[in-house]
Design an enzyme around this catalytic site. Structure first.
Site, PDB file in Angstrom:
ATOM      1  N   HIS A  28       0.862  -1.180   0.000  1.00 49.52           N
ATOM      2  CA  HIS A  28       0.000   0.000   0.000  1.00 49.52           C
ATOM      3  C   HIS A  28       0.900   1.232   0.000  1.00 49.52           C
ATOM      4  O   HIS A  28       2.061   1.175   0.397  1.00 49.52           O
ATOM      5  CB  HIS A  28      -0.956  -0.005   1.193  1.00 49.52           C
ATOM      6  CG  HIS A  28      -0.281   0.097   2.524  1.00 49.52           C
ATOM      7  ND1 HIS A  28       0.270   1.266   3.001  1.00 49.52           N
ATOM      8  CD2 HIS A  28      -0.044  -0.844   3.470  1.00 49.52           C
ATOM      9  CE1 HIS A  28       0.797   1.054   4.196  1.00 49.52           C
ATOM     10  NE2 HIS A  28       0.626  -0.225   4.497  1.00 49.52           N
ATOM     11  N   ARG A  74      -5.999   1.797   4.346  1.00 49.93           N
ATOM     12  CA  ARG A  74      -4.838   2.282   3.595  1.00 49.93           C
ATOM     13  C   ARG A  74      -4.614   1.491   2.308  1.00 49.93           C
ATOM     14  O   ARG A  74      -4.182   2.048   1.311  1.00 49.93           O
ATOM     15  CB  ARG A  74      -3.596   2.306   4.467  1.00 49.93           C
ATOM     16  CG  ARG A  74      -3.223   0.963   5.091  1.00 49.93           C
ATOM     17  CD  ARG A  74      -2.289   1.195   6.275  1.00 49.93           C
ATOM     18  NE  ARG A  74      -1.782  -0.015   6.886  1.00 49.93           N
ATOM     19  CZ  ARG A  74      -2.333  -0.636   7.910  1.00 49.93           C
ATOM     20  NH1 ARG A  74      -3.484  -0.209   8.422  1.00 49.93           N
ATOM     21  NH2 ARG A  74      -1.750  -1.693   8.433  1.00 49.93           N
ATOM     22  N   GLU A  84      -2.509  -6.696   7.367  1.00 46.72           N
ATOM     23  CA  GLU A  84      -1.223  -6.643   8.066  1.00 46.72           C
ATOM     24  C   GLU A  84      -1.311  -7.549   9.291  1.00 46.72           C
ATOM     25  O   GLU A  84      -2.406  -7.909   9.734  1.00 46.72           O
ATOM     26  CB  GLU A  84      -0.938  -5.194   8.493  1.00 46.72           C
ATOM     27  CG  GLU A  84       0.315  -4.980   9.309  1.00 46.72           C
ATOM     28  CD  GLU A  84       1.589  -5.350   8.578  1.00 46.72           C
ATOM     29  OE1 GLU A  84       1.959  -6.546   8.610  1.00 46.72           O
ATOM     30  OE2 GLU A  84       2.215  -4.471   7.968  1.00 46.72           O
TER      31      GLU A  84
END
Length: 171
Positions: A8, A55, A77
Site C-alpha cells: 500500500h 490504507r 497486516e
C-alpha cells in the site's frame, strides 16, 4: 498465474514511524501520489485484490485501475494486538513473533497461513490471469517465503525493508 504484489502507499503513520497493524491508517500526501503512480504502472492487470484495511483500499481507489477490485481480510497486516499503533521499534525483535503471537494479536506465522489460504483460492479462481495484490509488509514477507526465495520468515522479518515498484511471482 502471474501475481504482482505492491505494498500500500505511504501512510501518515509510516511517516511518523508508527506500526499501524490492524488500525485503518490513512495515506499521506506522498502516499496519494504513489497510489496514482501505481495506477499508471499496473494498467495491465486482470483483477486486483487488496486488504480490507483502509490504507490498502485507498491505494487501489486512487490508482483508478479498470480491473475489478476485490477485498480480502486474509491480506491484512499482522495484528499486533495491544501494540497496534505503537512505534515500529516497539515490535522488535520481530523474528521472535514468527511462532508466538503478539499479545491479543497474531504471529507472522498466522499471516503466512492466511496468505497461503488466499493463494489457493486465487489460483483456483484466476489461474491464467494477471493478479495484482495490494497489501502490507507482513504479506510481502509471506509471499516471498511461499513463492519467492523460500527464505525463512524469521530472516525476512529481520531484514531491512527496501521498497521497489512491485514484486512479480509466477504461481
Amino acid at each position: 498465474m502471474k501475481l504482482i504484489y505492491e505494498t500500500h502507499a505511504t501512510t501518515v503513520d509510516n511517516e511518523r514511524g508508527i506500526a499501524t497493524g490492524w488500525l485503518p491508517g490513512e495515506l499521506s500526501a506522498a502516499g496519494r501520489e504513489q497510489a496514482r503512480e501505481l495506477g499508471v504502472r499496473r494498467r495491465d492487470v486482470d483483477v486486483v485484490f487488496s486488504s480490507d484495511l483502509r490504507r490498502a483500499v485507498q491505494t487501489v481507489e486512487l490508482a483508478e485501475l479498470s480491473a475489478p477490485h476485490l477485498v480480502d481480510w486474509r491480506l491484512r497486516e499482522c495484528n499486533y494486538g495491544e501494540l497496534n499503533g505503537v512505534s515500529v521499534e516497539a515490535l522488535e525483535p520481530r523474528a521472535a513473533r514468527v511462532g508466538v503471537p503478539f499479545a491479543g494479536g497474531q504471529s507472522y506465522g498466522d499471516v503466512v497461513e492466511l496468505t497461503r489460504s488466499f493463494l489457493g483460492d486465487v489460483e483456483r479462481w484466476y489461474g491464467g490471469a494477471t493478479v495484482l495484490v495490494v497489501a502490507h509488509s507482513a504479506n510481502r514477507w509471506a509471499l516471498e517465503h511461499l513463492l519467492g526465495s523460500g527464505r525463512p520468515v524469521e530472516e525476512l522479518v529481520a531484514a531491512p525493508f527496501s521498497w521497489q515498484p512491485g514484486w512479480v511471482y509466477g504461481v
